[in-house]
Design an enzyme around this catalytic site. Sequence first.
Site, PDB file in Angstrom:
ATOM      1  CG  HIS A 307      -5.104  45.383  -8.285  1.00  0.00           C
ATOM      2  ND1 HIS A 307      -4.523  45.720  -7.092  1.00  0.00           N
ATOM      3  CD2 HIS A 307      -6.412  45.141  -8.021  1.00  0.00           C
ATOM      4  CE1 HIS A 307      -5.449  45.680  -6.150  1.00  0.00           C
ATOM      5  NE2 HIS A 307      -6.596  45.329  -6.678  1.00  0.00           N
ATOM      6  CG  ASP A 364     -13.808  43.498 -10.831  1.00  0.00           C
ATOM      7  OD1 ASP A 364     -14.525  42.777 -10.138  1.00  0.00           O
ATOM      8  OD2 ASP A 364     -13.363  44.594 -10.445  1.00  0.00           O
TER       9      ASP A 364
HETATM   10  N1  CMC Z   1      -5.727  49.300 -19.471  1.00  0.00           N
HETATM   11  C1  CMC Z   1      -4.722  49.938 -20.120  1.00  0.00           C
HETATM   12  N2  CMC Z   1      -3.685  50.539 -19.543  1.00  0.00           N
HETATM   13  C2  CMC Z   1      -3.670  50.508 -18.200  1.00  0.00           C
HETATM   14  C3  CMC Z   1      -4.663  49.871 -17.436  1.00  0.00           C
HETATM   15  C4  CMC Z   1      -5.727  49.248 -18.133  1.00  0.00           C
HETATM   16  N3  CMC Z   1      -6.705  48.629 -17.463  1.00  0.00           N
HETATM   17  N4  CMC Z   1      -4.387  49.985 -16.129  1.00  0.00           N
HETATM   18  C5  CMC Z   1      -3.242  50.689 -16.072  1.00  0.00           C
HETATM   19  N5  CMC Z   1      -2.812  50.996 -17.312  1.00  0.00           N
HETATM   20  C6  CMC Z   1      -1.584  51.711 -17.676  1.00  0.00           C
HETATM   21  C7  CMC Z   1      -1.722  53.206 -17.395  1.00  0.00           C
HETATM   22  O1  CMC Z   1      -2.200  53.897 -18.509  1.00  0.00           O
HETATM   23  C8  CMC Z   1      -0.293  53.563 -17.049  1.00  0.00           C
HETATM   24  O2  CMC Z   1       0.420  53.631 -18.251  1.00  0.00           O
HETATM   25  P1  CMC Z   1       1.630  54.736 -18.406  1.00  0.00           P
HETATM   26  O3  CMC Z   1       2.683  54.289 -17.435  1.00  0.00           O
HETATM   27  O4  CMC Z   1       2.022  54.653 -19.833  1.00  0.00           O
HETATM   28  O5  CMC Z   1       1.031  56.072 -18.051  1.00  0.00           O
HETATM   29  C9  CMC Z   1       0.240  52.319 -16.321  1.00  0.00           C
HETATM   30  O6  CMC Z   1      -0.548  51.216 -16.821  1.00  0.00           O
HETATM   31  C10 CMC Z   1       0.096  52.390 -14.803  1.00  0.00           C
HETATM   32  O7  CMC Z   1      -1.265  52.639 -14.515  1.00  0.00           O
HETATM   33  P2  CMC Z   1      -1.782  53.506 -13.300  1.00  0.00           P
HETATM   34  O8  CMC Z   1      -3.060  54.161 -13.718  1.00  0.00           O
HETATM   35  O9  CMC Z   1      -0.671  54.365 -12.775  1.00  0.00           O
HETATM   36  O10 CMC Z   1      -2.073  52.387 -12.232  1.00  0.00           O
HETATM   37  P3  CMC Z   1      -2.897  52.573 -10.901  1.00  0.00           P
HETATM   38  O11 CMC Z   1      -2.270  51.678  -9.911  1.00  0.00           O
HETATM   39  O12 CMC Z   1      -3.045  54.011 -10.539  1.00  0.00           O
HETATM   40  O13 CMC Z   1      -4.349  52.056 -11.323  1.00  0.00           O
HETATM   41  C11 CMC Z   1      -6.212  50.657 -11.658  1.00  0.00           C
HETATM   42  C12 CMC Z   1      -4.837  50.797 -10.998  1.00  0.00           C
HETATM   43  C13 CMC Z   1      -6.900  49.395 -11.141  1.00  0.00           C
HETATM   44  C14 CMC Z   1      -7.099  51.868 -11.278  1.00  0.00           C
HETATM   45  C15 CMC Z   1      -6.038  50.621 -13.192  1.00  0.00           C
HETATM   46  O14 CMC Z   1      -5.207  49.517 -13.529  1.00  0.00           O
HETATM   47  C16 CMC Z   1      -7.379  50.500 -13.927  1.00  0.00           C
HETATM   48  O15 CMC Z   1      -8.062  51.518 -14.113  1.00  0.00           O
HETATM   49  N6  CMC Z   1      -7.784  49.240 -14.341  1.00  0.00           N
HETATM   50  C17 CMC Z   1      -9.044  49.067 -15.007  1.00  0.00           C
HETATM   51  C18 CMC Z   1     -10.178  49.074 -13.988  1.00  0.00           C
HETATM   52  C19 CMC Z   1     -10.241  47.783 -13.202  1.00  0.00           C
HETATM   53  O16 CMC Z   1     -10.223  46.686 -13.757  1.00  0.00           O
HETATM   54  N7  CMC Z   1     -10.391  47.932 -11.866  1.00  0.00           N
HETATM   55  C20 CMC Z   1     -10.592  46.803 -10.976  1.00  0.00           C
HETATM   56  C21 CMC Z   1      -9.474  46.595 -10.005  1.00  0.00           C
HETATM   57  S1  CMC Z   1      -9.637  44.993  -9.180  1.00  0.00           S
HETATM   58  C22 CMC Z   1     -11.087  45.146  -8.249  1.00  0.00           C
HETATM   59  C23 CMC Z   1     -10.900  46.021  -7.078  1.00  0.00           C
HETATM   60  O17 CMC Z   1     -10.181  45.626  -6.142  1.00  0.00           O
HETATM   61  O18 CMC Z   1     -11.512  47.100  -7.050  1.00  0.00           O
END
Ligand code: CMC
Length: 424
Positions: A307, A364
């Site tokens: 998240h 989720d």
């Molecule tokens: N699985 C694997 N690796 C992950 C995931 C994941 N679900 N989420 C983040 N990472 C890794 C990402 O690859 C990155 O690694 P590195 O530092 O090596 O490059 C690190 O963790 C930081 O991730 P980020 O993409 O910079 O984090 P963000 O804050 O931009 O993204 C997020 C947040 C929710 C978009 C992402 O965690 C994600 O895509 N999660 C899966 C989708 C999901 O479950 N979304 C629902 C969120 S809760 C409901 C809502 O409020 O919408």
Amino acid sequence: MSAATGKKAVLELDGKKIELPIYSGTLGPDVIDVKDVLASGHFTFDPGFMATASCESKITFIDGDKGVLLHRGYPIAQLATQASYLETCYLLLSGELPTAEQKSDFENKVRNHTMVHDQVSRFFNGFRRDAHPMAVMCGVVGALSAFYHNGFDVENVDHREITAVRLVAKIPTLAAWTYKYTIGQPFVYPRNDLSYAENFLYMMFATPADRDYKVNPILAKAMDRIFTLHADHEQNASTSTVRLAGSTGANPYACIAAGIAALWGPAHGGANEAVLKMLDDIGTVENVAPFMEKVKTKEVKLMGFGHRVYKNFDPRAKVMKETCDEVLSALGINDPQLALAMELERIALSDPYFIERKLYPNVDFYSGIILKAIGIPTEMFTVIFALARTVGWISHWLEMHSGPYKIGRPRQLYTGETQRDIKR
Ligand code: CMC
């Protein structure tokens, strides 16, 4: 209003010092007011709004490091277990939990607005039956703007308040009809003798052939709790979209349709659908470990994990997991996908890849398993999220319109061509 702390951040640019005031909220980090940077001929740069507070708000507070989520000061776990969804709606919209009289008044108001104009039902026919329900929702919720536009005055408090009630009341009708349309069943009209969650499930699952359809109270309770857990989440992508659209003075129903569009993506509300698809793809517990290897090599994402704000347990996920256990045991369901989900969670919580990145299950991760147990098909999961989040969106829209605000207009770092002439 936010309180000026008297503290200032000093930015040195081209040898000149710019003093930037610092404000404190009631909770959370102080913010630096960067407006004065503009006069120096600079913009600030923060793609993804990682460090940008886009507005001042009194509705919801999140401490992502501690796993705290408060609506108007009340912890989400207390609201989910001690208040109904409609009480939570009242709280988000008005700032306080309702008294018994206010509660019954609000429930009656919502009941009086559950029907949609009959013309609205005709919009559905334009869609393919196999359209994704979120595509249909974007269309039919946006279409409401055509019914409430002439005579609507965004400056009028009464007009704004009735809009909020109408949206909360009509969104379950439109969501259930979206489902009915995609499976080719006739629309079921709302029943105002039922509770909010019961009425939704009734419109989803009753048919003219089964007039005595009774909603299972365990499922209605779980549905109500799922609604509460999704009701608001401060300035997330869809809420910010609603605020941005609303900041132009646009019709509120069109703004909510914009919120629905933003919610649809798998990085936001679409994740609940993606979790079940992922569990389907993994198939069996033996496949979990190889799947996790693919996650670590970044071939796939572990949906329902991570998240932008929570770098600790998502407090909604905790209640969701408990509700999931309750529902499955009350219904006597032994869902193999729950075993899969638990194995994924177990590995993720002990694996350095996830620990270092502070990736925990989010709301989720478990909601899909409960929704499936309730009988909601996977494609409808994000619609449920949209239904529940509508109150959050409209609360933020109301808050924005109840004080001075500016049109949202970010700037950019331009890296395209410099001026050139057409040469032919
Ligand atoms: N699985 C694997 N690796 C992950 C995931 C994941 N679900 N989420 C983040 N990472 C890794 C990402 O690859 C990155 O690694 P590195 O530092 O090596 O490059 C690190 O963790 C930081 O991730 P980020 O993409 O910079 O984090 P963000 O804050 O931009 O993204 C997020 C947040 C929710 C978009 C992402 O965690 C994600 O895509 N999660 C899966 C989708 C999901 O479950 N979304 C629902 C969120 S809760 C409901 C809502 O409020 O919408």
